[in-house]
Design an enzyme around this catalytic site. Sequence first.
Site, mmCIF file in Angstrom:
data_model
loop_
_atom_site.group_PDB
_atom_site.id
_atom_site.type_symbol
_atom_site.label_atom_id
_atom_site.label_comp_id
_atom_site.label_asym_id
_atom_site.label_seq_id
_atom_site.Cartn_x
_atom_site.Cartn_y
_atom_site.Cartn_z
ATOM 1 N N TYR A 48 106.339 36.845 111.558
ATOM 2 C CA TYR A 48 106.265 36.870 110.111
ATOM 3 C C TYR A 48 106.692 35.287 109.844
ATOM 4 O O TYR A 48 106.169 34.193 110.579
ATOM 5 C CB TYR A 48 107.009 37.698 109.414
ATOM 6 C CG TYR A 48 106.361 37.845 107.875
ATOM 7 C CD1 TYR A 48 104.866 38.291 108.034
ATOM 8 C CD2 TYR A 48 106.901 37.560 106.968
ATOM 9 C CE1 TYR A 48 104.465 38.207 106.559
ATOM 10 C CE2 TYR A 48 106.238 37.651 105.647
ATOM 11 C CZ TYR A 48 105.210 38.073 105.638
ATOM 12 O OH TYR A 48 104.311 38.181 104.388
ATOM 13 N N LYS A 77 103.419 41.836 108.242
ATOM 14 C CA LYS A 77 104.153 42.615 107.134
ATOM 15 C C LYS A 77 104.311 44.152 107.615
ATOM 16 O O LYS A 77 105.404 44.456 107.550
ATOM 17 C CB LYS A 77 103.321 42.662 105.624
ATOM 18 C CG LYS A 77 104.285 42.765 104.469
ATOM 19 C CD LYS A 77 104.695 41.464 104.108
ATOM 20 C CE LYS A 77 105.590 41.394 102.779
ATOM 21 N NZ LYS A 77 106.000 40.311 102.259
#
EC number: 1.1.1.38
Length: 562
Positions: free
Chosen positions: A101, A172
């Site tokens: 991420y 996510k």
Amino acid sequence: MPQSQRPLYIPYAGPSLLETPLLNKGSAFSKEERGSFNLTGLLPPRFESIDEQAERAFRQYSCFQTNINKHIYLRAIHDNNETLFFKLVQNNLAEMMPIIYTPTVGDACEQFSDIYRSSRGLFISYEDRFNIDDMLRNATKNKVKVIVVTDGERILGLGDQGIGGMGIPIGKLSLYTACGGISPAHTLPVMLDVGTNNQKLLDDPMYMGARHKRIDQDSYDEFLELFISAVKRRWPNVLLQFEDFAQPNAMPLLQRYKDRICCFNDDIQGTASVTVGTLLAACRSKGSKLSELNVAFVGAGSAGCGIAEQIISQMMNEGLGAEQARSQVFMVDRFGLLTQGMGELRDFQQKLVQSNEAIAEWDIAGEFASLVEVMHGAKPDILIGVSGQAGLFTEKVITAMKSHCEMPIIFPLSNPSRQVEATPSQVINWTQGQVIIATGSPFDPIEYQGKTFPIAQCNNSYIFPGVGLAVVAANISRITDGMLQVASETLAAASPLANGESDELLPPLTSIAQLSRDIAFAIAKVAYKQGLALELTDDELLAKIEHNFWKPEYRQYRRTSL
């Protein structure tokens, strides 16, 4: 028998099984399974445990020199063997979270069409808007419980990345699983391709998205309505997370659909919740209440205003009236302090303007107060940056703040790290180490005058995995402000600094799975009181949370026919 010990009945065999990421075990298929599923000869003869596989994968990962190549490698494992991928990530969460991420996912989004290897999730283009029901049926996962959707227009601090924005929902949802225990079988990333206004992408022969400018607003609203309606028909109880939508659409979409489907916007609500939780921890560590302090923002977009509104709600929970709470929050955008009479403000910004009477005594050179003038006039104890513009927290700004505040709280939160308003090293030097700091991107600890300053990452992953786990475990039908407020409180209660345990403002990532459980429990209790969740005793709720907390473990397979 625990679910992880129950056998799974699988209709696939041979190469088809090895090519199914949710089911593939690679070298961990047992001798009996290799025989039953026509795998004999398709794998090396040695049988390995998942721990042995993870050790090999980590060695391979460590050979890559750049973060983007590490990201590509991890995505390859993700697309081959999901259980191994999550075992590897959970074993090395602090090391790998910045790779899967932020900040590395920003590079992956910019290079999406260049590094593309295989498809993951759903790509729904405007041109296919009347086929969305069919496209949702094409999803290989039937029991989807969490969707993350983007249109790619405001990716981190990088702007319009078009179809490359798909990297964000994928990343996510990886954290929903790694941190919140949501089974990867129940997650679905979705990219809504409505074109791009990024001319560089439109001119790129490798660009994989629709080659036209973004559609007009009426067409966009129609498209979103078709998508949401189709999702409700296919998975009526799903949690839908809006991700990285641009300011003109982010808040209107949330307001339009929050009472029609279980949804939230992580950029607005998740960012607000984790920021308030981190602020509460910082306040408690210095023996103060949030309601006693003044707060200045740089960046008055949907994210900044969302944080401000939750801060105001928290101040009111601590006893302030609404007018007083709003008078303690100062929003600065590119033109200066949001003030009565400032033109072209959006509805959510209008509620956060300062009155002309409140700043009548300030020394203001121009039409609107600059950031430095806000530091002198408002005398804020807290400074939060969500501007996406590097370098806005100058030495002049920070020293002006420090002149009236002995221990300022400074949060430069913009992502990725190259967009941060000031680096932790700069802030610590300019305040002579008298500061509580948190950032939006990961930074290494800073050494200053013989003291080590750990830098807390005010990362939404402290909050949203617990939100997802709560929805899945307790069948929550809507997300409310009260649920996000209790998530903030739960995060603050876990602060090592506030609890006098260490200098760490936020709990270590190694404890994030338990934190997600605690947040899920707290949210579910609020949801039940609001009539939005199952009625469960505490023991039943804890059991539900644990039952739904997926772990990366291989299960025994037995063969069944299609």
